[in-house]
Scaffold this motif. Sequence first.
Motif, PDB file in Angstrom:
ATOM      1  N   ASN A 266      74.231  -2.028  20.300  1.00  0.00           N
ATOM      2  CA  ASN A 266      75.402  -2.899  20.355  1.00  0.00           C
ATOM      3  C   ASN A 266      76.509  -2.270  21.197  1.00  0.00           C
ATOM      4  OD1 ASN A 266      76.741  -1.008  18.688  1.00  0.00           O
ATOM      5  ND2 ASN A 266      76.234  -2.123  16.825  1.00  0.00           N
TER       6      ASN A 266
ATOM      7  N   SER B  20      67.126  -6.484  11.433  1.00  0.00           N
ATOM      8  CA  SER B  20      67.764  -5.160  11.459  1.00  0.00           C
ATOM      9  C   SER B  20      66.859  -4.083  10.869  1.00  0.00           C
ATOM     10  CB  SER B  20      69.080  -5.200  10.689  1.00  0.00           C
ATOM     11  OG  SER B  20      68.840  -5.683   9.372  1.00  0.00           O
TER      12      SER B  20
ATOM     13  N   TYR C 230      73.896 -13.834  12.966  1.00  0.00           N
ATOM     14  CA  TYR C 230      72.495 -14.221  13.102  1.00  0.00           C
ATOM     15  C   TYR C 230      71.550 -13.110  12.676  1.00  0.00           C
ATOM     16  CZ  TYR C 230      73.548 -11.789  17.457  1.00  0.00           C
ATOM     17  OH  TYR C 230      73.988 -10.875  18.361  1.00  0.00           O
ATOM     18  N   CYS C 231      72.120 -11.967  12.257  1.00  0.00           N
ATOM     19  CA  CYS C 231      71.290 -10.807  11.901  1.00  0.00           C
ATOM     20  C   CYS C 231      71.438 -10.413  10.435  1.00  0.00           C
ATOM     21  CB  CYS C 231      71.661  -9.637  12.801  1.00  0.00           C
ATOM     22  SG  CYS C 231      70.600  -8.201  12.605  1.00  0.00           S
ATOM     23  N   MET C 232      72.670 -10.242   9.978  1.00  0.00           N
ATOM     24  CA  MET C 232      72.840  -9.859   8.558  1.00  0.00           C
ATOM     25  C   MET C 232      74.165 -10.370   8.005  1.00  0.00           C
ATOM     26  SD  MET C 232      73.557  -5.788   8.695  1.00  0.00           S
ATOM     27  CE  MET C 232      72.469  -5.133   9.943  1.00  0.00           C
TER      28      MET C 232
ATOM     29  N   GLY D 266      68.441  -2.117  13.407  1.00  0.00           N
ATOM     30  CA  GLY D 266      69.734  -1.499  13.139  1.00  0.00           C
ATOM     31  C   GLY D 266      70.384  -1.016  14.444  1.00  0.00           C
TER      32      GLY D 266
ATOM     33  N   LEU E 134      77.949  -3.237  12.905  1.00  0.00           N
ATOM     34  CA  LEU E 134      78.398  -4.621  13.067  1.00  0.00           C
ATOM     35  C   LEU E 134      77.667  -5.479  12.031  1.00  0.00           C
ATOM     36  CD1 LEU E 134      78.498  -5.155  16.953  1.00  0.00           C
ATOM     37  CD2 LEU E 134      80.381  -4.526  15.435  1.00  0.00           C
ATOM     38  N   ARG E 135      78.081  -6.707  11.917  1.00  0.00           N
ATOM     39  CA  ARG E 135      77.424  -7.637  10.984  1.00  0.00           C
ATOM     40  C   ARG E 135      77.241  -8.979  11.701  1.00  0.00           C
ATOM     41  NH1 ARG E 135      77.106  -3.528   8.950  1.00  0.00           N
ATOM     42  NH2 ARG E 135      77.599  -2.827   6.836  1.00  0.00           N
ATOM     43  N   CYS E 136      76.477  -8.990  12.775  1.00  0.00           N
ATOM     44  CA  CYS E 136      76.289 -10.224  13.548  1.00  0.00           C
ATOM     45  C   CYS E 136      75.731 -11.313  12.620  1.00  0.00           C
ATOM     46  CB  CYS E 136      75.342  -9.983  14.703  1.00  0.00           C
ATOM     47  SG  CYS E 136      75.882  -8.632  15.753  1.00  0.00           S
TER      48      CYS E 136
ATOM     49  N   CYS F 291      73.781  -0.518  10.373  1.00  0.00           N
ATOM     50  CA  CYS F 291      74.500  -1.004  11.547  1.00  0.00           C
ATOM     51  C   CYS F 291      76.002  -0.963  11.305  1.00  0.00           C
ATOM     52  CB  CYS F 291      74.067  -2.422  11.888  1.00  0.00           C
ATOM     53  SG  CYS F 291      74.661  -2.874  13.528  1.00  0.00           S
TER      54      CYS F 291
HETATM   55 FE1  SF4 Z   1      73.748  -4.789  14.101  1.00  0.00          FE
HETATM   56 FE2  SF4 Z   1      72.289  -5.380  16.238  1.00  0.00          FE
HETATM   57 FE3  SF4 Z   1      72.017  -6.766  13.929  1.00  0.00          FE
HETATM   58 FE4  SF4 Z   1      74.252  -7.056  15.358  1.00  0.00          FE
HETATM   59  S1  SF4 Z   1      72.159  -7.586  16.020  1.00  0.00           S
HETATM   60  S2  SF4 Z   1      74.125  -6.706  13.130  1.00  0.00           S
HETATM   61  S3  SF4 Z   1      74.519  -5.050  16.198  1.00  0.00           S
HETATM   62  S4  SF4 Z   1      71.496  -4.663  14.255  1.00  0.00           S
END
Ligand code: SF4
Length: 335
Positions: free
Chosen positions: A101, A331, A31-33, A72, A27-29, A25
Motif C-alpha cells: 500500500n 488479506s 473491499y478488503c477488511m 496484508g 489500512l482498512r480498505c 495491515c
Molecule cells: Fe491492507 Fe492491502 Fe487489504 Fe488495503 S488491500 S486493507 S492495504 S491488505
Amino acid sequence: MTPATLIDTFGRQHRDLRLSLTDKCNLRCTYCMPEDFAAWTPQAKLLTRHELVRVVRTAVDLGITSVRLTGGEPLLHPEVVEIVRDIAQLPNAPAISLTSNGLLLAQLAKPLREAGLQRINISLDTLDARRFAQITKRDRLAEVLAGIAAAEEAGIRPIKINTVLMRGVNESEAGDLLRFAIASGWSLRFIEQMPLDAGGVWSRATMVTAEETLAALKSEFELTPHGVRGSAPAEEFLVDSGPATVGIIASVTKPFCGNCDRLRVTADGQVRNCLFARSESDLRGILRDAKLTEDQRTSAIAEVLGLSVRAKLQGHGIGDPLFLQPIRPMSAIGG
Ligand code: SF4
Ligand code: SAM
C-alpha cells in the motif's frame, strides 16, 4: 517422491509464487477488511524469515522463477529487507517483486532496492485525501504518495499502480487517475473487485465491471488493445496511441485462469493453488518437524507443492451459481 516440476493436470506450468509475509495491515480498505477487523493470525503461527526463505528455495528448485511478496501489508514485516536479500542470494534467484500500500515505502524503498527488489505494485484508489480516508479508514494519502516518490527515487521500475473502482465511491475518478499515472510515468491497472473481503461486502450487482471501466475510459481516451497477455492477468491497452498503457484486470467477469501460473503460500505456511481455493496444504508442520533431516524436509515441501499444483481446478468458478467465497479473506491469502 519429489515431483520434478510444478505442472498441473491442465498443462499449466507454475512459475510465479505469491508469498504472504503477514496478514496484518495499516489500512482498512473497505473491499478488503472491515474497520474493526481483529481476526489476526497469532504470531507463533506465522512463518519466520528462515522458514519463508526455505519454502522459496525449494519452490525455485521446482521451477518458480518469480516471487511476489505480499500480505496484508508486507512492509509491516520487521525483516522484509532481509527476506528480500536472502531470496536474492539463493542459487537461481527468482525475480523479486512486492505488492504494497506504499505507506512505509518512504523509509524502505532504498534498502529494499539495494537488497534486490526489482519491481513493485502499489495500491492507490484515489487522489483525493478525503476519499482516501473514506476508502481506507486512515488519513494517509500523503504518505502513500511520498512512498511512491521514494520508490522512483530508489530506481525501482516499473512502478505499477493497482486501483479497485467502487460504485458511488471512486468510479468517477478513473480518467483522472489514468491522466495522473501517465504524467507520473506509472503504469496503471484497474482490478475488478472480487468476493474476497473479510466483511462480505462484495456484491456482483454493485461491482464496477471491467467493461464499465473500459467504457468510462474510452469516453476520455483512445484505447487500442496492446501486446500478448500470456499468463499476465491484465489486458493491456495503448492510451492515445501510446507509449502509455493501461491495464484492466477482469478477474470476475473475464477470468484468466487458462494461463494461470500462480501458486500461493500464506503467512502461516499454507499452500493455496488459487485465490479462491476452498482447501489448503500445510507446510508449517513440515518446516517445524524436528524429526526430519534437511533432505527429508526438502522432499516433503516439494511433494506438498507438487500435489497442490496437481489438484488445481481448471478455473475459480465465480460464475458458478454454487460458488462459495473462500473462508480466508484476501488479506490473509496475499493478493
Ligand atoms: Fe491492507 Fe492491502 Fe487489504 Fe488495503 S488491500 S486493507 S492495504 S491488505
Ligand atoms: N497491502 C498490499 C496492497 O494493498 O497492495 C498488498 C496486499 S493487497 C491484499 C493486494 C492487492 O489486492 C491490492 O492491490 C488490493 O487493492 C487488492 N485487493 C484487496 N481486496 C480486494 C478485492 N476484494 N478485490 C480486488 N482486489 C482486492
